[in-house]
Design an enzyme around this catalytic site. Structure first.
Site, PDB file in Angstrom:
ATOM      1  N   GLY A  15       0.844  -1.192   0.000  1.00  0.00           N
ATOM      2  CA  GLY A  15       0.000   0.000   0.000  1.00  0.00           C
ATOM      3  C   GLY A  15       0.876   1.238   0.000  1.00  0.00           C
ATOM      4  CB  SER A  19      -1.621   2.173   3.617  1.00  0.00           C
ATOM      5  OG  SER A  19      -0.462   1.381   3.456  1.00  0.00           O
ATOM      6  N   GLY A  20      -0.657   1.759   6.953  1.00  0.00           N
ATOM      7  CA  GLY A  20      -0.678   0.814   8.073  1.00  0.00           C
ATOM      8  C   GLY A  20       0.101  -0.459   7.827  1.00  0.00           C
ATOM      9  CE  LYS A  21       3.907   0.260   3.064  1.00  0.00           C
ATOM     10  NZ  LYS A  21       3.287   1.605   3.182  1.00  0.00           N
ATOM     11  CG  ASP A  88       8.695  -2.479   7.473  1.00  0.00           C
ATOM     12  OD1 ASP A  88       7.818  -2.555   6.579  1.00  0.00           O
ATOM     13  OD2 ASP A  88       8.685  -1.594   8.347  1.00  0.00           O
ATOM     14  CD  GLU A  89      10.107   1.244   4.697  1.00  0.00           C
ATOM     15  OE1 GLU A  89       9.752   1.353   3.501  1.00  0.00           O
ATOM     16  OE2 GLU A  89       9.716   2.018   5.588  1.00  0.00           O
ATOM     17  CB  CYS A 186      -6.144  14.064  -4.522  1.00  0.00           C
ATOM     18  SG  CYS A 186      -7.911  14.349  -4.261  1.00  0.00           S
TER      19      CYS A 186
HETATM   20  P1  ADP Z   1       2.983   2.548   6.631  1.00  0.00           P
HETATM   21  O1  ADP Z   1       3.954   1.521   7.175  1.00  0.00           O
HETATM   22  O2  ADP Z   1       2.054   1.984   5.598  1.00  0.00           O
HETATM   23  O3  ADP Z   1       3.654   3.819   6.167  1.00  0.00           O
HETATM   24  P2  ADP Z   1       2.253   2.920   9.416  1.00  0.00           P
HETATM   25  O4  ADP Z   1       1.811   1.579   9.911  1.00  0.00           O
HETATM   26  O5  ADP Z   1       3.642   3.352   9.765  1.00  0.00           O
HETATM   27  O6  ADP Z   1       2.010   2.985   7.826  1.00  0.00           O
HETATM   28  O7  ADP Z   1       1.288   4.071   9.945  1.00  0.00           O
HETATM   29  C1  ADP Z   1      -0.127   3.970   9.927  1.00  0.00           C
HETATM   30  C2  ADP Z   1      -0.685   5.060  10.861  1.00  0.00           C
HETATM   31  O8  ADP Z   1      -0.392   6.337  10.304  1.00  0.00           O
HETATM   32  C3  ADP Z   1      -2.176   5.079  11.033  1.00  0.00           C
HETATM   33  O9  ADP Z   1      -2.626   4.187  12.019  1.00  0.00           O
HETATM   34  C4  ADP Z   1      -2.456   6.514  11.435  1.00  0.00           C
HETATM   35  O10 ADP Z   1      -2.344   6.660  12.825  1.00  0.00           O
HETATM   36  C5  ADP Z   1      -1.308   7.289  10.834  1.00  0.00           C
HETATM   37  N1  ADP Z   1      -1.680   8.174   9.693  1.00  0.00           N
HETATM   38  C6  ADP Z   1      -1.114   9.377   9.438  1.00  0.00           C
HETATM   39  N2  ADP Z   1      -1.589   9.893   8.285  1.00  0.00           N
HETATM   40  C7  ADP Z   1      -2.488   9.024   7.793  1.00  0.00           C
HETATM   41  C8  ADP Z   1      -3.307   8.966   6.606  1.00  0.00           C
HETATM   42  N3  ADP Z   1      -3.291   9.957   5.691  1.00  0.00           N
HETATM   43  N4  ADP Z   1      -4.100   7.900   6.432  1.00  0.00           N
HETATM   44  C9  ADP Z   1      -4.131   6.908   7.347  1.00  0.00           C
HETATM   45  N5  ADP Z   1      -3.380   6.886   8.463  1.00  0.00           N
HETATM   46  C10 ADP Z   1      -2.559   7.919   8.698  1.00  0.00           C
HETATM   47 ZN    ZN Z   2      -8.345  12.434  -2.864  1.00  0.00          ZN
END
Ligand code: ADP
Ligand code: ZN
Length: 196
Positions: A15, A19-21, A88-89, A186
């Protein structure tokens, strides 16, 4: 001593940014520990967003990780009796990541790979598409679009607050760079010959 033995397989968690990965990876890591399975967590050296030795989510949750220079180095750190390998990453790894995760899964490890499926241009990122193709399980997450609030599937790159050009170099000296989650509508990638 350890929990149940896995048949080998690969799980992909993908994602855009936010997105919460990492949260999902950390959740799965914690559950394997509850199941008393032996796990090792890896991440590539390129990412030092928050901490060198941990996988850290944007909410601040963290799990200890081994930082490796390249994909093959993962195999050098793998301990004999490990049952689960989390990465990760994964988008930042070289082509050997495919050989490495196939080898681990073929040898009865459960392999969990999290990473960005697309880059800031909205194009497939590194070997993540290949990982998704060979994975038994793929989970694709959405963030929230920072412009309109719809589900975000893309990562917007901003330089000094403006959408980064398609041809913008990856490292920019003296510019304020940031990223935010956006939906397809967007997400903007200007292509005007490198002029912002
Ligand atoms: P990823 O690893 O995909 O970058 P993370 O697991 O580190 O994502 O972070 C997810 C968290 O980021 C969410 O639970 C929320 O608290 C926070 N967050 C900040 N900005 C957003 C956004 N635009 N949409 C969803 N969550 C967001
Ligand atoms: Zn949008």
């Amino acid at each position: 001593m350890y929990g149940p033995k896995n048949h080998g397989w690969i799980e992909a968690i993908v994602g855009p940014m936010y997105s919460g990965k990492s949260e999902e990876l950390i959740r799965r890591v914690r559950r394997t520990k509850i199941a008393k399975q032996k796990i090792q967590v890896f991440k590539p050296k390129i990412d030092n967003r928050f901490s060198k030795m941990d996988v850290v989510s944007h909410q601040g949750e963290k799990e200890e990780a081994i930082v490796v220079e390249n994909a093959e180095e993962i195999l050098r750190f793998i301990e004999n009796d490990v049952q689960v390998v989390a990465i990760d990453e994964a988008q930042f790894f070289d082509e050997n990541i495919i050989k490495v995760i196939n080898y681990l899964a073929d040898n009865e490890k459960r392999v969990i790979c999290a990473g960005l499926d697309t880059d800031f241009k909205g194009e497939p990122f590194g070997y993540m598409p290949n990982i998704m193709a060979i994975a038994e399980f793929v989970d694709k997450f959405q963030a929230i679009c920072m412009v309109c609030g719809n589900p975000a599937t893309r990562t917007q790159r901003l330089i000094d607050g403006k959408p980064a050009n398609y041809y913008e170099p990856v490292v920019l000296v003296g510019a304020q760079e940031s990223y935010e989650a956006r939906c397809r509508k967007c997400h903007t990638v200007p292509k005007n010959n490198g002029v912002r």
